[in-house]
Design a protein around this motif. Structure first.
Motif, PDB file in Angstrom:
ATOM      1  N   PHE A  21       0.829  -1.210   0.000  1.00 13.73           N
ATOM      2  CA  PHE A  21       0.000   0.000   0.000  1.00 13.73           C
ATOM      3  C   PHE A  21       0.860   1.255   0.000  1.00 13.73           C
ATOM      4  O   PHE A  21       0.608   2.201  -0.754  1.00 13.73           O
ATOM      5  CB  PHE A  21      -0.938  -0.010   1.220  1.00 13.73           C
ATOM      6  N   PHE A  22       1.901   1.286   0.837  1.00 15.41           N
ATOM      7  CA  PHE A  22       2.749   2.470   0.945  1.00 15.41           C
ATOM      8  C   PHE A  22       3.539   2.697  -0.345  1.00 15.41           C
ATOM      9  O   PHE A  22       3.749   3.843  -0.759  1.00 15.41           O
ATOM     10  CB  PHE A  22       3.691   2.319   2.130  1.00 15.41           C
ATOM     11  N   ASP A  23       3.979   1.622  -1.005  1.00 14.37           N
ATOM     12  CA  ASP A  23       4.703   1.777  -2.263  1.00 14.37           C
ATOM     13  C   ASP A  23       3.799   2.315  -3.364  1.00 14.37           C
ATOM     14  O   ASP A  23       4.222   3.152  -4.176  1.00 14.37           O
ATOM     15  CB  ASP A  23       5.308   0.434  -2.688  1.00 14.37           C
ATOM     16  N   ILE A  24       2.548   1.849  -3.407  1.00 11.88           N
ATOM     17  CA  ILE A  24       1.603   2.348  -4.414  1.00 11.88           C
ATOM     18  C   ILE A  24       1.322   3.830  -4.202  1.00 11.88           C
ATOM     19  O   ILE A  24       1.303   4.630  -5.147  1.00 11.88           O
ATOM     20  CB  ILE A  24       0.290   1.533  -4.370  1.00 11.88           C
ATOM     21  N   VAL A  25       1.121   4.222  -2.959  1.00 12.15           N
ATOM     22  CA  VAL A  25       0.841   5.633  -2.657  1.00 12.15           C
ATOM     23  C   VAL A  25       2.043   6.500  -3.021  1.00 12.15           C
ATOM     24  O   VAL A  25       1.899   7.581  -3.611  1.00 12.15           O
ATOM     25  CB  VAL A  25       0.482   5.787  -1.171  1.00 12.15           C
ATOM     26  N   ALA A  26       3.250   6.031  -2.657  1.00  9.18           N
ATOM     27  CA  ALA A  26       4.443   6.803  -2.992  1.00  9.18           C
ATOM     28  C   ALA A  26       4.640   6.893  -4.497  1.00  9.18           C
ATOM     29  O   ALA A  26       5.078   7.929  -5.024  1.00  9.18           O
ATOM     30  CB  ALA A  26       5.671   6.157  -2.339  1.00  9.18           C
ATOM     31  N   LEU A  27       4.296   5.828  -5.210  1.00  9.44           N
ATOM     32  CA  LEU A  27       4.436   5.829  -6.661  1.00  9.44           C
ATOM     33  C   LEU A  27       3.474   6.810  -7.310  1.00  9.44           C
ATOM     34  O   LEU A  27       3.789   7.425  -8.338  1.00  9.44           O
ATOM     35  CB  LEU A  27       4.198   4.409  -7.202  1.00  9.44           C
ATOM     36  N   CYS A  28       2.295   6.988  -6.716  1.00 12.53           N
ATOM     37  CA  CYS A  28       1.263   7.873  -7.276  1.00 12.53           C
ATOM     38  C   CYS A  28       1.315   9.264  -6.674  1.00 12.53           C
ATOM     39  O   CYS A  28       0.335  10.031  -6.784  1.00 12.53           O
ATOM     40  CB  CYS A  28      -0.116   7.265  -7.048  1.00 12.53           C
ATOM     41  N   HIS A  29       2.411   9.602  -6.037  1.00 16.50           N
ATOM     42  CA  HIS A  29       2.519  10.901  -5.368  1.00 16.50           C
ATOM     43  C   HIS A  29       2.255  12.050  -6.334  1.00 16.50           C
ATOM     44  O   HIS A  29       1.387  12.912  -6.100  1.00 16.50           O
ATOM     45  CB  HIS A  29       3.906  11.027  -4.740  1.00 16.50           C
ATOM     46  N   SER A  30       2.998  12.094  -7.414  1.00 14.15           N
ATOM     47  CA  SER A  30       2.860  13.200  -8.369  1.00 14.15           C
ATOM     48  C   SER A  30       1.460  13.234  -8.981  1.00 14.15           C
ATOM     49  O   SER A  30       0.885  14.310  -9.192  1.00 14.15           O
ATOM     50  CB  SER A  30       3.912  13.070  -9.472  1.00 14.15           C
ATOM     51  N   PHE A  31       0.902  12.056  -9.253  1.00 19.13           N
ATOM     52  CA  PHE A  31      -0.445  12.007  -9.832  1.00 19.13           C
ATOM     53  C   PHE A  31      -1.473  12.596  -8.867  1.00 19.13           C
ATOM     54  O   PHE A  31      -2.362  13.355  -9.257  1.00 19.13           O
ATOM     55  CB  PHE A  31      -0.804  10.567 -10.175  1.00 19.13           C
ATOM     56  N   ILE A  32      -1.349  12.269  -7.573  1.00 23.77           N
ATOM     57  CA  ILE A  32      -2.299  12.760  -6.565  1.00 23.77           C
ATOM     58  C   ILE A  32      -2.217  14.279  -6.462  1.00 23.77           C
ATOM     59  O   ILE A  32      -3.238  14.984  -6.447  1.00 23.77           O
ATOM     60  CB  ILE A  32      -2.015  12.105  -5.204  1.00 23.77           C
ATOM     61  N   ILE A  33      -1.017  14.820  -6.426  1.00 26.96           N
ATOM     62  CA  ILE A  33      -0.846  16.262  -6.240  1.00 26.96           C
ATOM     63  C   ILE A  33      -1.316  17.034  -7.461  1.00 26.96           C
ATOM     64  O   ILE A  33      -2.104  17.981  -7.375  1.00 26.96           O
ATOM     65  CB  ILE A  33       0.629  16.583  -5.928  1.00 26.96           C
ATOM     66  N   ASN A  34      -0.848  16.618  -8.645  1.00 26.01           N
ATOM     67  CA  ASN A  34      -1.121  17.393  -9.851  1.00 26.01           C
ATOM     68  C   ASN A  34      -2.581  17.327 -10.283  1.00 26.01           C
ATOM     69  O   ASN A  34      -3.115  18.279 -10.851  1.00 26.01           O
ATOM     70  CB  ASN A  34      -0.224  16.906 -10.994  1.00 26.01           C
ATOM     71  N   ASN A  35      -3.245  16.201 -10.027  1.00 23.55           N
ATOM     72  CA  ASN A  35      -4.606  16.031 -10.513  1.00 23.55           C
ATOM     73  C   ASN A  35      -5.669  16.424  -9.490  1.00 23.55           C
ATOM     74  O   ASN A  35      -6.860  16.369  -9.794  1.00 23.55           O
ATOM     75  CB  ASN A  35      -4.835  14.575 -10.926  1.00 23.55           C
ATOM     76  N   THR A  36      -5.284  16.812  -8.307  1.00 24.14           N
ATOM     77  CA  THR A  36      -6.267  17.227  -7.307  1.00 24.14           C
ATOM     78  C   THR A  36      -6.078  18.674  -6.882  1.00 24.14           C
ATOM     79  O   THR A  36      -6.899  19.205  -6.134  1.00 24.14           O
ATOM     80  CB  THR A  36      -6.162  16.349  -6.055  1.00 24.14           C
ATOM     81  N   TYR A  37      -5.047  19.325  -7.380  1.00 22.60           N
ATOM     82  CA  TYR A  37      -4.740  20.676  -6.882  1.00 22.60           C
ATOM     83  C   TYR A  37      -5.832  21.670  -7.243  1.00 22.60           C
ATOM     84  O   TYR A  37      -6.370  22.369  -6.391  1.00 22.60           O
ATOM     85  CB  TYR A  37      -3.388  21.136  -7.423  1.00 22.60           C
ATOM     86  N   SER A  38      -6.184  21.745  -8.513  1.00 18.34           N
ATOM     87  CA  SER A  38      -7.087  22.802  -8.974  1.00 18.34           C
ATOM     88  C   SER A  38      -8.485  22.662  -8.389  1.00 18.34           C
ATOM     89  O   SER A  38      -9.119  23.659  -8.027  1.00 18.34           O
ATOM     90  CB  SER A  38      -7.157  22.782 -10.502  1.00 18.34           C
ATOM     91  N   ASP A  39      -8.997  21.449  -8.285  1.00 16.57           N
ATOM     92  CA  ASP A  39     -10.365  21.246  -7.803  1.00 16.57           C
ATOM     93  C   ASP A  39     -10.439  21.124  -6.287  1.00 16.57           C
ATOM     94  O   ASP A  39     -11.253  21.799  -5.642  1.00 16.57           O
ATOM     95  CB  ASP A  39     -10.956  19.982  -8.443  1.00 16.57           C
ATOM     96  N   VAL A  40      -9.579  20.283  -5.731  1.00 15.68           N
ATOM     97  CA  VAL A  40      -9.680  19.995  -4.303  1.00 15.68           C
ATOM     98  C   VAL A  40      -9.141  21.135  -3.460  1.00 15.68           C
ATOM     99  O   VAL A  40      -9.718  21.496  -2.425  1.00 15.68           O
ATOM    100  CB  VAL A  40      -8.943  18.675  -3.977  1.00 15.68           C
ATOM    101  N   PHE A  41      -8.028  21.714  -3.880  1.00 11.94           N
ATOM    102  CA  PHE A  41      -7.391  22.735  -3.058  1.00 11.94           C
ATOM    103  C   PHE A  41      -8.305  23.931  -2.832  1.00 11.94           C
ATOM    104  O   PHE A  41      -8.336  24.517  -1.750  1.00 11.94           O
ATOM    105  CB  PHE A  41      -6.075  23.182  -3.708  1.00 11.94           C
ATOM    106  N   ILE A  42      -9.042  24.299  -3.877  1.00 14.22           N
ATOM    107  CA  ILE A  42      -9.916  25.478  -3.771  1.00 14.22           C
ATOM    108  C   ILE A  42     -11.066  25.198  -2.816  1.00 14.22           C
ATOM    109  O   ILE A  42     -11.457  26.042  -2.004  1.00 14.22           O
ATOM    110  CB  ILE A  42     -10.430  25.896  -5.160  1.00 14.22           C
ATOM    111  N   SER A  43     -11.632  24.011  -2.881  1.00 11.38           N
ATOM    112  CA  SER A  43     -12.824  23.710  -2.093  1.00 11.38           C
ATOM    113  C   SER A  43     -12.502  23.177  -0.707  1.00 11.38           C
ATOM    114  O   SER A  43     -13.095  23.603   0.282  1.00 11.38           O
ATOM    115  CB  SER A  43     -13.685  22.696  -2.854  1.00 11.38           C
TER     116      SER A  43
END
Length: 422
Positions: A21-43
């Motif tokens: 689980f931890f390796d998958i999350v670390a692998l998807c780090h950039s995907f999580i940040i870049n694809n949630t910034y515009s929508d999630v960060f604002i709300s």
């Protein structure tokens, strides 16, 4: 209790239940940040901060694994201990600063959400930052100042954030103590074995001065002492006495690995029989031009070359061949000489470590291992024929090895010998 697991299904099951689980999350780090910034960060800033913080936790879980990999990579390249310590702490310091940088922003953001109080570090860093990269750099500057004990220009007044800073500052002080201890251990102080070595070397120098020994002999004695103890003084008997039989066997097999590779007879016998033969061996360091065995002397030992090069001299003291790591000598004279005297002389061409086994122990070994005895008998016959051809060639006017070397007609590729003199 540690165990080695070779079952693939069990390996996969353990991995999925631990690090997967931890390796998958670390692998998807950039995907999580870049694809949630515009929508999630604002709300939902708190949700975004939580998403940013999860990969950091994943890296923290894998910290020990990462540092072990760094150690292995450094050791593979045979780096010095000082470089290993500096590289280890460099990677660790970068990781800790990065972790606290993410935490010092994500945790307050998670706590306060949109209701950020006055004097919060969130206001301080966001007012100074114009982008995400500059926001990270502002948080990183705050962490470096507090973690390493440097004054920061702004005062943080929010209690929750002050608690985070206290934990960070306390962790920084603890890490600094460990860092200073490791650096002093490498650069500031010498170990007990090194101090003991220097003390014995000083006594040796005093003895040589009192005896008024010549310069050449002094250099030879110092060189022998360095090769023997490798700049560290230790009592080998005391160390081995504290080990169990398994550890002593492992060390012996490693030190005699070249003999196992070069001599087929040793590969056919059991580990126990090999250890019984070499457990009571005598290890001797010979420097360049030292005489190991002289023609006409009594054969009471069989010699095995652990490392180094040995020259074989005929009756006229002319070199006929060089023997190297893993070779042996003494059996020819022991089995063919009627008066048990050495037929050839053997001289060290370079620094050598020689294992010697008494002829009595060799006879007991051959009595228990007839196949090994046949192997050595065949080798002795082949070696006698080779030496005879070389000796006849030299007698007919051929050039011996020493003459060819002096005349620059024969060049040998230098080898890196396993002696640590750092």
């Amino acid at each position: 209790m540690k165990a080695i697991i070779i079952d693939q299904k069990q390996i996969v099951k353990n991995y999925v239940a631990s690090y997967f689980f931890f390796d998958i999350v670390a692998l998807c780090h950039s995907f999580i940040i870049n694809n949630t910034y515009s929508d999630v960060f604002i709300s939902w800033k708190s949700v975004y901060s939580f998403l940013c913080f999860i990969p950091v936790l994943s890296y923290l879980v894998r910290l020990k694994t990462f540092l072990n990999v760094v150690k292995d990579l450094i050791q593979i390249h045979s780096a010095k201990k000082s470089f290993c310590v500096v590289a280890y702490h460099t990677f660790l310091l970068v990781f800790l600063i990065h972790t606290f940088t993410c935490s010092i922003y994500a945790i307050p953001l998670w706590i306060h959400e949109d209701d950020v109080p006055d004097g919060s570090l969130l206001q301080i860093v966001e007012n100074r930052a114009s982008s995400r990269s500059s926001l990270y750099m502002e948080c990183c500057l705050l962490v470096i100042c507090n973690f390493l004990g440097v004054d920061y220009s702004e005062d943080i007044t929010v209690p929750e954030e002050q608690l985070c800073l206290f934990i960070m500052i306390f962790s920084g002080r603890i890490y600094t103590l460990f860092l200073i201890a490791d650096l002093l251990g490498v650069f500031g102080f010498t170990g007990t074995s090194e101090s003991e070595y220097e003390r014995h070397l000083a006594q040796l120098n005093a003895l040589m001065r009192s005896e008024n020994l010549p310069i050449d002999l002094r250099k030879k004695l110092v060189n022998y002492y360095e090769c023997k103890y490798m700049r560290h003084h230790f009592n080998e008997d005391d160390i081995f006495s504290d080990m169990d039989d398994f550890m002593r066997t492992e060390i012996l097999l490693f030190s005699a690995r070249k003999l196992l590779l070069r001599i087929e007879a040793f590969q056919l016998i059991s580990r126990t029989q090999f250890v019984d033969l070499f457990m009571h061996k005598k290890s001797t360091i010979y420097l360049t031009n030292d005489v190991i065995s002289k023609r006409g002397s009594t054969v009471d030992k069989i010699y095995f070359i652990c490392y180094g090069t040995v020259a074989v001299l005929n009756a006229k003291d002319r070199e006929i061949i060089h023997i190297k790591d893993g070779d042996h000598f003494g059996l020819i004279s022991y089995w063919t000489s009627p008066d048990l005297q050495h037929i050839f002389s053997h001289v060290a061409v370079e620094t050598c470590e020689i294992f010697s086994v008494s002829t009595k122990e060799m006879n007991e070994f051959f009595a228990r291992n007839q196949e090994a005895k046949k192997y050595f008998e065949n080798k002795v016959r082949q070696t006698i024929q080779l030496y005879k051809r070389l000796d006849e060639s030299i007698s007919r006017g051929g050039t011996d090895l020493l003459s060819e070397l002096r005349g620059k007609l024969l060049f040998e590729v230098p080898k890196l010998r396993p002696i640590a003199l750092d």
